[in-house]
Design an enzyme around this catalytic site. Sequence first.
Site, short mmCIF file in Angstrom:
data_model
loop_
_atom_site.label_atom_id
_atom_site.label_comp_id
_atom_site.label_asym_id
_atom_site.label_seq_id
_atom_site.Cartn_x
_atom_site.Cartn_y
_atom_site.Cartn_z
CD GLU A 102 -50.93 -60.10 -55.33
OE1 GLU A 102 -50.35 -61.20 -55.43
OE2 GLU A 102 -50.72 -59.15 -56.12
CB SER A 368 -30.70 -33.02 -91.03
OG SER A 368 -31.45 -33.16 -92.20
#
Length: 774
Positions: A102, A368
């Site tokens: 970081e 369907s």
Amino acid sequence: MNRRVILSREDGEGSSEVRGGRSFAPLRMTLGAAIIALIACALYLRLGPLPAINDAHFQSTTILDRNGEVLYEPLAASGNRALWVTADKLPPLVVEATIAAEDRRFLRHIGVDPLAVARAMLHNIRARRVVEGGSTITQQVAKLVLQSRDRSLRSKLRETVVALRLEHRYDKRQILAMYLNLAPYGNRINGIARASRTYFGCAPANLTAAQAAFLASLPQRPSAFNPLRDPGKARARQQLVLARMNLPRLEYQHARAERLRFAKNAQPALAMHFIEQVVKRVGVSPAWRAGRPPSVRTTLDADLQRAVVGIVQAHRADLVRHGAHSAAVAVLDNATGEWLAWEGSGDYFDDGFGGAIDGVTTPRQPGSTLKPFTYALAFEDGETPATVIADVPSNFPTAEQGVIYTPRNYDGRFRGPLRIRAALAGSENVPAVAMLAKLGPEALLRLLRNAGFNDLQRTADYYGLGLTLGDAEVTLEQLITAYAAFARNGKQVRTTMLLAAQPSNPATRQLLSAKTAFFITDILSDPEARAYAFGTGGSLDFPFPVAVKTGTSQSYRDNWTIGYTKDVTVGVWVGNFDRRELRGSSGMTGAAPIFHGVMLAAMQRARGRLPVGDSTPILAPPPDVEPVEICTLSGLRPSPWCESVRKEWLPVSDVPRFCSWHHDGSIDWPAEYRTWARSTLGTATAEASGRHIKTSHRAALQIANPADGATYLIDPTLRLEFQTLRLRAVAPTRVSWFIDDRRVDPEWPLARGTHLVTAVDEEGRRESVRIFVK
Ligand SMILES: [Zn+2]
């Protein structure tokens, strides 16, 4: 007076210019003031008030099921301090990895790192977008404490000020501890302690260098580096972090080679997809954030959810055999609109097949399952379950010039006149397309959008008649919500994930008439009507009335079963998130068995016991319908010559028309059925049913199907082995078939191109037609 003031000021300025040397005393005073202001400003920046850092920042909301069972406890809301790391006990490898990942100059800067900012700007300019923030660990703590979400310059500045103050108040270890306890590690996990437990099943102090590097790389982009979704990407980032850590050479090589094993079910994972939806939909609203309630009561029923997960797991081997790796299931309470169960994939931690993806909210082709809406539209338009539609070879024009749509049924057969009851229950494609051609795709699109299918954003022309066969994508959530309207006498439902003190469903709109909802429900819960296509005694049959519909999408990628009783609507999707095709799976073998189990579990919950043998219909017939006798062939009121008669629900207002098809011993087919009748009913079944075809003479040899010049489209919604053309001739003897002079079976698999179809009878007579397949 004004004038004097202006004059004197002009005067003053003028004199200071002229006599500069004598004004240096006030100048020094201004300079002094400026320096004091600067120092004050710096002091304020460094020493000014900090937002309170208290427990509220370390707690998020606990999520409960409807009975108070804890579904998810994000982080230590109630003194669960075991999941904390304290500043004096930071595990060295975690510290090393986090700083490497970081903020490499963390121990040297004062809260902001101009070098990192400059580098980030350079990278962003080069990439022409924001790829890097240049934020220090302290700035990220500030961001987490302020809970700022936007990336505006203003919130950036605010974070910077708070970062400077944090650096003044706390030492580096304390700031790092704050970061490690607050940072997000993906999958709704905050804090290194919980993250290391969840992913690796151990405390942070016991992490290996490889594991620490892996976890340290997560907070930067918790969703992109999500190890459960994309382990490869997360792994690449981990290798980068490892390389930046100051590990001894041997240890580094060892860590590089270490194969990460993720803990399975390291934390209770019940309804993780549901929890994610709750947080996403409800958790970020301002009211929620302001109030910060310690817990929230959801509508989910943990017991039913466990049953659903168990049912999916019990069918897993069967699913995998059919090439399906994921299943999504949801259960809705029809009366209240409350979601009772919600399972997005079958296994949240199944990283190989996208287990973290929520299949309930993922748009897929519904096959369907959209057909009932076509017939609902027909009923709204005045048709009835007795209306007869032609299930015969047909061509429909499309929006594309010169392209004709030739739909086909699941099994490649045509059944001639089909009442809507049989057409819907048996899920025949041709009648559904014929009905939609009559009603128009625009009308269906409008109904579907009103029903909540919000992903259907294209035009009716774009979708075309395939809309009724489920070419467009919808989600399981939308399907269930829309079907619930059938169960509620046509009234829409407003769904909810949060349990209200007083369950109510106010101000919902009437989507369809009560009559239409009744017709659809009566047909979908009629096992006899679907028996000709689906058989009986399978997963769709229950010891009490259940309205049910199956669906299968293009090339067998998605497999659905959806249905309802008065109490609940249940939907099941089976497939693969990467859209891999399924094998040998239809609505009957994939989703239906899971649907069966879940419906039983949901009804058991709703009624306290299974209503076995209770044949009370799902919906009571509304006052404007009545049972009337009809001819089963024509759907009209029976004449004395009709061979078979049954009862059907018809609107009270229906004007009786008597069957004109049946005559004394023969059938007078309406024009559209004559070709079909000649080619199909010449067979034994037609004779056995006592039907005689009224033909005055038989041609020596005549091709009944296909018609000369017919165009066929390969239907994308059907598997290729069903894309066959039935070759039929009217002839006194056996007929052999040739396509482009090659002998073929009478069930010819469609192949693109122009073809010459030739029939030859035993006496050597020939007959040819030309067809086009696109
Ligand atoms: Zn009749």
